[in-house]
Design an enzyme around this catalytic site. Structure first.
Site, PDB file in Angstrom:
ATOM      1  N   ARG A  51       0.846  -1.210   0.000  1.00  0.00           N
ATOM      2  CA  ARG A  51       0.000   0.000   0.000  1.00  0.00           C
ATOM      3  C   ARG A  51       0.877   1.253   0.000  1.00  0.00           C
ATOM      4  O   ARG A  51       0.516   2.285  -0.562  1.00  0.00           O
ATOM      5  CB  ARG A  51      -0.961  -0.009   1.195  1.00  0.00           C
ATOM      6  CG  ARG A  51      -1.807   1.237   1.318  1.00  0.00           C
ATOM      7  CD  ARG A  51      -3.093   1.033   2.110  1.00  0.00           C
ATOM      8  NE  ARG A  51      -2.921   0.286   3.332  1.00  0.00           N
ATOM      9  CZ  ARG A  51      -2.406   0.758   4.467  1.00  0.00           C
ATOM     10  NH1 ARG A  51      -1.998   2.018   4.538  1.00  0.00           N
ATOM     11  NH2 ARG A  51      -2.274  -0.001   5.542  1.00  0.00           N
ATOM     12  N   TYR A 103     -16.388  16.833 -16.185  1.00  0.00           N
ATOM     13  CA  TYR A 103     -16.760  15.414 -16.169  1.00  0.00           C
ATOM     14  C   TYR A 103     -17.817  15.229 -15.083  1.00  0.00           C
ATOM     15  O   TYR A 103     -17.590  15.590 -13.931  1.00  0.00           O
ATOM     16  CB  TYR A 103     -15.507  14.564 -15.910  1.00  0.00           C
ATOM     17  CG  TYR A 103     -15.813  13.105 -15.747  1.00  0.00           C
ATOM     18  CD1 TYR A 103     -16.500  12.420 -16.729  1.00  0.00           C
ATOM     19  CD2 TYR A 103     -15.431  12.417 -14.606  1.00  0.00           C
ATOM     20  CE1 TYR A 103     -16.810  11.071 -16.577  1.00  0.00           C
ATOM     21  CE2 TYR A 103     -15.727  11.076 -14.448  1.00  0.00           C
ATOM     22  CZ  TYR A 103     -16.429  10.417 -15.434  1.00  0.00           C
ATOM     23  OH  TYR A 103     -16.740   9.091 -15.272  1.00  0.00           O
ATOM     24  N   ASP A 175      -7.165  18.687 -15.103  1.00  0.00           N
ATOM     25  CA  ASP A 175      -7.417  17.318 -15.545  1.00  0.00           C
ATOM     26  C   ASP A 175      -6.882  17.228 -16.977  1.00  0.00           C
ATOM     27  O   ASP A 175      -7.458  17.780 -17.913  1.00  0.00           O
ATOM     28  CB  ASP A 175      -8.926  17.024 -15.488  1.00  0.00           C
ATOM     29  CG  ASP A 175      -9.270  15.594 -15.878  1.00  0.00           C
ATOM     30  OD1 ASP A 175      -8.469  14.983 -16.608  1.00  0.00           O
ATOM     31  OD2 ASP A 175     -10.334  15.109 -15.478  1.00  0.00           O
ATOM     32  N   LYS A 200      -7.621   5.949 -19.527  1.00  0.00           N
ATOM     33  CA  LYS A 200      -7.875   6.352 -20.914  1.00  0.00           C
ATOM     34  C   LYS A 200      -6.630   6.137 -21.788  1.00  0.00           C
ATOM     35  O   LYS A 200      -6.294   5.019 -22.077  1.00  0.00           O
ATOM     36  CB  LYS A 200      -8.362   7.801 -20.944  1.00  0.00           C
ATOM     37  CG  LYS A 200      -9.399   8.149 -19.857  1.00  0.00           C
ATOM     38  CD  LYS A 200     -10.674   7.344 -19.973  1.00  0.00           C
ATOM     39  CE  LYS A 200     -11.672   7.787 -18.894  1.00  0.00           C
ATOM     40  NZ  LYS A 200     -12.813   6.922 -18.761  1.00  0.00           N
TER      41      LYS A 200
HETATM   42  N1  PLP Z   1     -11.603  12.868 -15.949  1.00  0.00           N
HETATM   43  C1  PLP Z   1     -12.048  12.735 -17.204  1.00  0.00           C
HETATM   44  C2  PLP Z   1     -11.827  13.850 -18.182  1.00  0.00           C
HETATM   45  C3  PLP Z   1     -12.719  11.573 -17.599  1.00  0.00           C
HETATM   46  O1  PLP Z   1     -13.164  11.462 -18.864  1.00  0.00           O
HETATM   47  C4  PLP Z   1     -12.912  10.542 -16.646  1.00  0.00           C
HETATM   48  C5  PLP Z   1     -13.623   9.295 -16.998  1.00  0.00           C
HETATM   49  O2  PLP Z   1     -14.290   9.190 -18.018  1.00  0.00           O
HETATM   50  C6  PLP Z   1     -12.427  10.726 -15.337  1.00  0.00           C
HETATM   51  C7  PLP Z   1     -11.776  11.893 -15.030  1.00  0.00           C
HETATM   52  C8  PLP Z   1     -12.616   9.669 -14.276  1.00  0.00           C
HETATM   53  O3  PLP Z   1     -11.711   8.627 -14.465  1.00  0.00           O
HETATM   54  P1  PLP Z   1     -11.980   7.100 -14.023  1.00  0.00           P
HETATM   55  O4  PLP Z   1     -13.145   6.610 -14.797  1.00  0.00           O
HETATM   56  O5  PLP Z   1     -10.681   6.424 -14.322  1.00  0.00           O
HETATM   57  O6  PLP Z   1     -12.273   7.119 -12.549  1.00  0.00           O
END
Ligand code: PLP
Length: 377
Positions: A51, A103, A175, A200
């Site tokens: 961890r 998001y 992000d 992604k």
């Molecule tokens: N940020 C963006 C721009 C996203 O498109 C996503 C998921 O689609 C996330 C954060 C969240 O990521 P996760 O699905 O890996 O938790």
């Protein structure tokens, strides 16, 4: 110990790692949850317990920090866990500025969970600097930037927003999931935190969840590390291994995906059945110049389009496509399409005729031909 050990003991000792000094080219997956102490109770390589740290995690954290030109990177079991970690650095009573089309799960996280910690937020059109300035309150502690935004692909000027934030001692997080460090390095543009859903483009094959936070500042790094280890939303070694393998081809994949996206966006923009194409690489995009300034070498591989028609016609077109799989998520080698409003739920303000496309690495001629047939009568 003269006596031969019994069956159970042999089963344990005979399967111990006896290849500690082997030199494999491909990184092994270190599943061990704990690490051997030396006789004086010290540890080699600071590895104690999985961890706290793990060789596979260590490799990708070092790699991601380097790729983002940052000092420290910390990985998590999903992008949302990484986002939560950034929000957990705040204190009760703090205010956050979020993009008005961020998001959707970020807004939900604030409304359903973090409100209990008395964190408040406002949604702001971040492509408008005056709106950002106006939204700042005396308790604003964080500006959360998503550029391009999801799903409207609005571009926010990172450099200008971080300048505004610095005059008020406000931290800025970006992000960077949609562009990856191949196209954008937010820390160099003044951000304090960079966050990725490594699910992604880093993973790249739609088979792993992950997230990360990158920072330059030592105090912020200590805070995030504490949250990572003590909250415990850490990625499994196999997941880290998959993301590490993805990182090796990230540049190749996203460069090809962005080239495909650019060609597809131009094609769709010229089609009479399409009302609008939202892609920062198009000259018609309202923040095309800002995108060009802050995104090195590319505009990403995500496109949103507005169909000339109602929700039913929009669905019909998307289901006629053969090379674009209807599924949520993005960034994998395969092209995906999704009707965003139905994913985001009732309170979504996303237009009913919007389709979000994640462009893959298939041949562009096939992708365009597929749209040609889907848009024909
Ligand atoms: N940020 C963006 C721009 C996203 O498109 C996503 C998921 O689609 C996330 C954060 C969240 O990521 P996760 O699905 O890996 O938790």
């Amino acid at each position: 110990m003269k006596k031969n050990p019994k069956f159970e003991t042999i089963a344990i000792k005979s399967t111990e790692n006896s290849f500690e000094n082997s030199r494999p080219v491909s990184t092994p997956i270190y599943l061990s949850s704990t690490y051997k102490r030396n006789n004086d109770a010290s540890y080699n390589n600071d590895l104690i317990y999985s961890r706290s740290d793990n060789p596979n995690r260590n490799i990708i954290e070092t790699a991601i920090a380097k790729l983002e030109n940052g000092n420290y990177a910390f990985t998590f079991s999903s992008g949302m866990a990484a986002i939560s970690a950034v929000f957990q650095t705040l204190k009760s009573g703090d205010h956050i500025i979020l993009p008005d089309d961020c998001y959707y799960a970020v807004k939900k996280l604030m409304e359903n969970i973090l409100n209990r910690w008395n964190l408040s937020f406002d949604l702001v059109d971040m492509s408008n600097l005056e709106s950002v300035k106006k939204a700042i309150k005396s308790n604003t502690a964080l500006i959360w930037i998503e550029t391009p935004s999801n799903p409207l692909l609005k571009i926010s000027d990172i450099q200008e927003i971080t300048k505004i934030a610095k005059t008020k001692n406000i931290l800025c997080a970006v992000d960077n999931t949609w562009l990856t460090p191949v196209f954008q390095n937010p820390l160099q543009l003044g951000a304090d935190f960079v966050m990725h859903s490594t699910t992604k483009y880093f993973g790249g094959h739609s088979d792993v969840l992950g997230g990360c936070v990158v920072v330059n500042d030592k105090i912020l790094a200590e805070k995030i590390k504490d949250i990572q280890v003590l909250s415990g939303a850490v990625p499994a070694p196999f997941d880290c291994w998959l993301i590490g393998r993805g990182i090796q081809t990230l540049h190749l994949r996203i460069t090809k995906q962005a080239k495909n996206a650019s060609k597809l966006a131009k094609y769709l923009e010229s089609h009479p059945k399409i009302e609008k194409v939202l892609y920062p690489g198009l000259k018609s995009h309202p923040q095309h110049t800002i995108a060009k300034k802050q995104q090195r070498n590319g505009f990403g591989a995500m496109i949103s389009i507005l169909i000339k028609g109602d929700e039913k016609e929009t669905f019909t077109i998307s289901t006629k496509l053969k090379y674009f799989t209807t599924a949520t998520s993005l960034g994998g080698v395969e092209s995906l399409i999704e009707h965003r409003k139905s994913v985001e739920g009732e309170n979504s303000t996303t237009p009913i005729n919007l389709l979000r496309i994640s462009v893959g690495i298939e041949h562009i001629d096939d992708l365009i031909a597929d749209w040609q047939q889907a848009l024909s009568d």
